[in-house]
Design a protein around this motif. Structure first.
Motif, PDB file in Angstrom:
ATOM      1  N   UNK A 105       7.082  35.135 -75.724  1.00  0.00           N
ATOM      2  CA  UNK A 105       8.072  33.874 -75.568  1.00  0.00           C
ATOM      3  C   UNK A 105       8.385  33.509 -74.238  1.00  0.00           C
ATOM      4  N   UNK A 106       8.256  32.347 -73.634  1.00  0.00           N
ATOM      5  CA  UNK A 106       8.771  31.778 -72.425  1.00  0.00           C
ATOM      6  C   UNK A 106       9.965  30.658 -72.666  1.00  0.00           C
ATOM      7  N   UNK A 107      11.069  30.827 -71.948  1.00  0.00           N
ATOM      8  CA  UNK A 107      12.291  30.217 -72.738  1.00  0.00           C
ATOM      9  C   UNK A 107      12.354  29.412 -71.340  1.00  0.00           C
ATOM     10  N   UNK A 108      12.578  28.428 -71.304  1.00  0.00           N
ATOM     11  CA  UNK A 108      12.406  26.982 -70.754  1.00  0.00           C
ATOM     12  C   UNK A 108      14.081  27.464 -69.759  1.00  0.00           C
ATOM     13  N   UNK A 109      15.155  27.213 -70.523  1.00  0.00           N
ATOM     14  CA  UNK A 109      16.566  27.671 -68.995  1.00  0.00           C
ATOM     15  C   UNK A 109      16.218  28.930 -68.753  1.00  0.00           C
ATOM     16  N   UNK A 110      16.332  30.112 -70.004  1.00  0.00           N
ATOM     17  CA  UNK A 110      16.190  31.825 -70.078  1.00  0.00           C
ATOM     18  C   UNK A 110      15.605  32.019 -68.383  1.00  0.00           C
ATOM     19  N   UNK A 111      14.399  32.012 -68.938  1.00  0.00           N
ATOM     20  CA  UNK A 111      13.433  32.284 -68.502  1.00  0.00           C
ATOM     21  C   UNK A 111      12.698  31.987 -67.217  1.00  0.00           C
ATOM     22  N   UNK A 112      12.467  30.265 -67.287  1.00  0.00           N
ATOM     23  CA  UNK A 112      11.435  29.822 -66.325  1.00  0.00           C
ATOM     24  C   UNK A 112      12.641  28.542 -65.017  1.00  0.00           C
ATOM     25  N   UNK A 113      13.636  28.815 -65.759  1.00  0.00           N
ATOM     26  CA  UNK A 113      14.732  28.488 -64.566  1.00  0.00           C
ATOM     27  C   UNK A 113      16.251  29.323 -63.772  1.00  0.00           C
ATOM     28  N   UNK A 114      16.733  28.999 -62.716  1.00  0.00           N
ATOM     29  CA  UNK A 114      18.177  29.883 -63.699  1.00  0.00           C
ATOM     30  C   UNK A 114      19.145  29.025 -63.680  1.00  0.00           C
ATOM     31  N   UNK A 115      19.746  28.561 -64.776  1.00  0.00           N
ATOM     32  CA  UNK A 115      20.581  27.480 -64.628  1.00  0.00           C
ATOM     33  C   UNK A 115      22.156  27.640 -63.649  1.00  0.00           C
ATOM     34  N   UNK A 116      21.738  30.078 -63.104  1.00  0.00           N
ATOM     35  CA  UNK A 116      23.350  30.223 -62.322  1.00  0.00           C
ATOM     36  C   UNK A 116      23.619  28.838 -61.241  1.00  0.00           C
ATOM     37  N   UNK A 117      22.812  28.238 -61.124  1.00  0.00           N
ATOM     38  CA  UNK A 117      22.445  27.545 -59.431  1.00  0.00           C
ATOM     39  C   UNK A 117      23.083  26.203 -60.067  1.00  0.00           C
ATOM     40  N   UNK A 118      23.929  26.190 -59.063  1.00  0.00           N
ATOM     41  CA  UNK A 118      24.342  24.641 -58.881  1.00  0.00           C
ATOM     42  C   UNK A 118      23.334  23.922 -57.964  1.00  0.00           C
ATOM     43  N   UNK A 119      24.058  22.416 -58.003  1.00  0.00           N
ATOM     44  CA  UNK A 119      23.299  21.396 -56.789  1.00  0.00           C
ATOM     45  C   UNK A 119      21.712  21.784 -56.414  1.00  0.00           C
ATOM     46  N   UNK A 120      21.288  22.593 -57.583  1.00  0.00           N
ATOM     47  CA  UNK A 120      20.205  21.970 -57.529  1.00  0.00           C
ATOM     48  C   UNK A 120      18.799  21.725 -58.862  1.00  0.00           C
ATOM     49  N   UNK A 121      19.759  20.606 -59.293  1.00  0.00           N
ATOM     50  CA  UNK A 121      19.023  20.220 -60.559  1.00  0.00           C
ATOM     51  C   UNK A 121      19.096  21.046 -62.178  1.00  0.00           C
ATOM     52  N   UNK A 122      18.638  20.166 -63.453  1.00  0.00           N
ATOM     53  CA  UNK A 122      18.872  20.804 -64.742  1.00  0.00           C
ATOM     54  C   UNK A 122      18.524  21.724 -64.609  1.00  0.00           C
ATOM     55  N   UNK A 123      16.887  22.370 -64.262  1.00  0.00           N
ATOM     56  CA  UNK A 123      16.281  23.358 -64.191  1.00  0.00           C
ATOM     57  C   UNK A 123      16.237  24.219 -62.579  1.00  0.00           C
ATOM     58  N   UNK A 124      17.261  24.598 -61.746  1.00  0.00           N
ATOM     59  CA  UNK A 124      17.012  25.363 -61.419  1.00  0.00           C
ATOM     60  C   UNK A 124      15.929  26.203 -61.055  1.00  0.00           C
ATOM     61  N   UNK A 125      14.789  26.630 -60.217  1.00  0.00           N
ATOM     62  CA  UNK A 125      13.632  27.207 -59.599  1.00  0.00           C
ATOM     63  C   UNK A 125      14.529  28.685 -60.105  1.00  0.00           C
ATOM     64  N   UNK A 126      13.761  29.644 -59.930  1.00  0.00           N
ATOM     65  CA  UNK A 126      14.498  31.223 -60.394  1.00  0.00           C
ATOM     66  C   UNK A 126      14.670  31.461 -58.767  1.00  0.00           C
ATOM     67  N   UNK A 127      15.534  32.908 -59.144  1.00  0.00           N
ATOM     68  CA  UNK A 127      14.411  33.372 -57.657  1.00  0.00           C
ATOM     69  C   UNK A 127      13.455  34.262 -57.899  1.00  0.00           C
ATOM     70  N   UNK A 128      12.638  34.993 -56.785  1.00  0.00           N
ATOM     71  CA  UNK A 128      11.495  35.946 -57.074  1.00  0.00           C
ATOM     72  C   UNK A 128      11.847  37.269 -58.265  1.00  0.00           C
ATOM     73  N   UNK A 129      12.883  37.711 -57.275  1.00  0.00           N
ATOM     74  CA  UNK A 129      13.617  38.853 -58.300  1.00  0.00           C
ATOM     75  C   UNK A 129      13.895  38.664 -59.860  1.00  0.00           C
TER      76      UNK A 129
END
Length: 291
Positions: free
Chosen positions: A58-82
């Protein structure tokens, strides 16, 4: 569509069912419900725990496919590669894996997002299940119920995102200033600013064109590759595919256009990662309404 024996855009449910149990196959369930996110952000994960394609992670959109810790990058910020590659390892995905992602929205939430995350890493053996979970069930294909079995993890996937495929707001404005094409995948009424159920401001980026992601589908299934090719070539109007930048509300459903273009033999289009929710974070940026 296959490429060198691999599935690389949409893949049929029957093909995936026939391949279940193959050592290199990793199926990922990406069901998620944006409409109820505030009240029940884990509804997709709950559904996965109840019943799924056999062996699906299972891939969770918020936890796994986004980085919600980032600000000023929209509602689903692109995650860091690491972070993302660590998740790939936890799901048992390696560079040689054939990945198939599915959701319950024709790929638009958030299977196409997972597809493009992997493509941006350079992973070509990734596809989206045509018709999604509903079509799989309608065909009476195998399902698995109850608590999912643990996955044997692999080492973190080694890779980095191709930065040329990912644009921020400033790069999008420069792209428009030089005649580039920006295509918004949201519904027409949101693009026009008539309704805005999620973001604080309605409308669109001045200069953007509207093609709803649903235009890539017929009855929940992907349009034939030749039909999509004709439609996107008309939209490109002589430009190269990389001159098309896709956006939406938060960089999720826009990936459906990138998937559709790859299916049509027009790879190379790019993503405005912050999309509309990222654009409006700066109140000085212009907003257009209407067509």
């Amino acid at each position: 569509m296959t490429m060198g024996g691999a599935w690389s855009s949409w893949v049929s449910a029957v093909e995936v069912a026939d391949a279940l149990g193959r050592d290199d196959l990793v199926v990922v369930d990406a069901r998620f419900e944006l409409a109820v996110k505030q009240a029940a952000p884990d509804v997709g994960e709950v559904a996965w725990r109840q019943t799924r394609i056999p062996g699906a992670r299972y891939a969770h959109l918020d936890r796994d496919l986004s980085d919600r810790r980032k600000i000023e990058h929209g509602r689903h910020p692109w995650p860091d590669a690491a972070d993302f590659t660590a998740r790939l390892g936890a799901w048992g995905i390696s560079p040689s894996s054939q990945v198939v992602a599915y959701d319950a929205a024709g790929g638009a939430l958030a299977a196409a997002r997972l597809w493009f995350l992997l493509r941006a890493l350079g992973h070509s053996r990734v596809a989206v299940l045509d018709g999604g979970w509903q079509h799989w069930q309608a065909l009476g294909l195998p399902v698995e119920a109850g608590e999912p079995a643990p996955v044997a993890p692999k080492a973190p996937y080694s890779g980095s995102f191709d930065p040329d495929l990912l644009l921020d707001a400033g790069q999008v404005q420069a792209h428009l200033d030089t005649g580039g094409l920006l295509v918004d995948a949201r519904a027409p009424e949101r693009f026009r600013g008539e309704v805005e159920p999620i973001d604080r401001v309605g409308g669109h980026v001045p200069g953007a064109l509207n093609r709803p992601f649903a235009a890539n589908l017929v009855d929940g299934m992907a349009k034939p590759a030749d039909v999509l090719a004709l439609e996107f070539e008309t939209l490109l109007a002589g430009r190269e595919p990389r001159e098309l930048v896709a956006m939406c509300g938060s960089g999720v459903t826009a990936c459906h256009h990138l998937l559709a273009m790859a299916h049509a033999g027009l790879p190379g289009a790019r993503l405005f990662t912050g999309s509309w929710s990222g654009w409006i974070e700066d109140p000085a940026r212009p907003v257009a309404t209407g067509d």
